[in-house]
Design an enzyme around this catalytic site. Structure first.
Site, PDB file in Angstrom:
ATOM      1  CD  GLN A  98      -2.723   1.426   2.363  1.00  0.00           C
ATOM      2  OE1 GLN A  98      -2.131   1.795   3.368  1.00  0.00           O
ATOM      3  NE2 GLN A  98      -4.033   1.244   2.322  1.00  0.00           N
ATOM      4  CE1 TYR A 179      -2.537   9.228   7.747  1.00  0.00           C
ATOM      5  CE2 TYR A 179      -3.710   7.338   6.843  1.00  0.00           C
ATOM      6  CZ  TYR A 179      -3.107   7.978   7.912  1.00  0.00           C
ATOM      7  OH  TYR A 179      -3.081   7.397   9.152  1.00  0.00           O
ATOM      8  NE  ARG A 226      -8.072   1.447   3.518  1.00  0.00           N
ATOM      9  CZ  ARG A 226      -8.716   0.472   4.153  1.00  0.00           C
ATOM     10  NH1 ARG A 226      -9.015  -0.637   3.507  1.00  0.00           N
ATOM     11  NH2 ARG A 226      -9.069   0.588   5.423  1.00  0.00           N
ATOM     12  N   GLY A 310      -9.044  -7.013   9.236  1.00  0.00           N
ATOM     13  CA  GLY A 310      -7.996  -6.289   9.930  1.00  0.00           C
ATOM     14  C   GLY A 310      -7.600  -6.925  11.240  1.00  0.00           C
TER      15      GLY A 310
END
Length: 352
Positions: A98, A179, A226, A310
């Site tokens: 990622q 982000y 994503r 997760g």
């Protein structure tokens, strides 16, 4: 959960089921951002999940936000990730790295160059960052110039190439969770008046340019993306135009024929329904708050093609085997989520 165990193809990869490892920051890289020996073991232990999406990995020095997160822009980084990829492949899994540029969610003490964070606009989030000297307010970032924006797109391109050189099977572009890419989308972090701010098309432009560059560099079949629509992480406010930005962004990303779109789902079922109908290829959905018995619901109903896992996978390296057998799950220890040694990282036991 009947459809969870059906095979599926992601890009050119043939997977044996519809589960995947969700990306999770673990902050256990070396000081220079090179993944350590434990990282290779950590991912290899979870290879039965099939498709492993790595923790967020910075594409440049400017991209680092947190302490001890890995990079993928130096020869040492490539060598470190090659050990990870090799062990994952030997254990029968696949690895997507990622690519995560933290943007303004950073602090000078956490980066190699100790410079001011960068962002779409010079607006600090109302948040603090953990540093080696404790929690500190995140400073006002430096606004990226047009030249900086173009250079950052190229950083993503080069990082994607480096990931493939390291033996990864692909990359996931992190356009979520507060982000840099998400900051361009959000109205309270992006007040630009040039071609990267203001209109729906302009707020989606950076995301589309990054995805296009990465897909051109390594192939669309090796590229995932994503998003986290409607989730206000990083002190972001997407604003009234937010849903329209995502509608436009998804329509443009769809033209690239990417391997998949990965949605961090915040609970708005209508949003997920709209994304499902608009997205032409594989859709992966991550629901952090779902109960275990509902893990396969999105796949069974057709809302998703893959469910990413997760915390359950963090604490259970053999999560797939436990789920199939109906076995008990280890409890995750939040105190060991970030940083440290093997404790809470590679020492969770497998099922007897």
């Amino acid at each position: 959960m009947t459809k969870l165990w059906n095979t599926i193809k992601v890009g050119n990869l043939n997977l044996q089921h519809r589960l995947a490892l969700a990306p999770m920051t673990r902050s256990r890289a070396l000081h220079d951002g090179t993944p350590g020996e434990l990282s290779a073991l950590y991912y290899a232990q979870r290879a039965s999940l099939g498709l492993l999406i790595s923790e967020g990995t910075q594409p440049s020095e400017d991209g680092q936000g947190y302490l001890y997160t890995p990079g993928i822009y130096t020869d040492a980084h490539i060598a470190g990730w090659k050990k990870v990829a090799d062990q994952v492949h030997q254990a029968g899994g696949y690895l997507f790295i990622q690519l995560m540029h933290a943007g303004r969610m950073s602090h000078p003490e956490n980066t190699p160059h100790h410079r001011q964070p960068v962002a779409p606009s010079a607006i600090a989030p109302k948040a603090q960052m953990f540093t080696a000297t404790g929690m500190q307010d995140i400073p006002v970032p430096r606004e990226l110039s047009l030249e900086d924006v173009k250079a950052t797109v190229e950083d993503f391109r080069k990082a994607a190439a480096a990931a493939i050189q390291a033996g990864a099977d692909g990359v996931e572009i992190h356009g979520a969770n507060g982000y840099l890419i998400h900051q361009f989308i959000s109205e309270n972090a992006n007040v630009r008046t040039d071609q990267y701010g203001g209109s729906i098309e302009n707020r989606a432009r950076f995301a589309i340019e990054v995805a296009t560059a990465v897909a051109e560099e390594i192939g669309a079949e090796r590229t995932g993306f994503r998003i986290s629509p409607g989730i206000p992480l990083g002190d972001l406010v997407e604003g009234d135009k937010g849903p329209e930005v995502y509608k436009y962004l998804i329509s443009e990303l769809a033209k690239l024929n990417l391997a998949y779109l990965h949605v961090l789902h915040g609970g708005n079922e209508e949003t997920l329904r709209e994304i499902r109908s608009a997205w032409p290829t594989l859709l992966m959905v991550n629901r952090p708050s779902r109960p275990l018995e509902e893990l396969g619901r999105d796949v069974d109903t057709g809302f998703a093609d893959i469910a990413s896992v997760g915390t359950w996978a963090l604490a259970n390296p053999d999560f797939v085997e436990r789920l199939k057998a109906g076995g008990p799950l280890n409890e995750a220890d939040p105190s060991t989520f970030y940083g440290g040694d093997q404790r809470g990282y590679t020492d969770y036991p497998a099922m007897n």
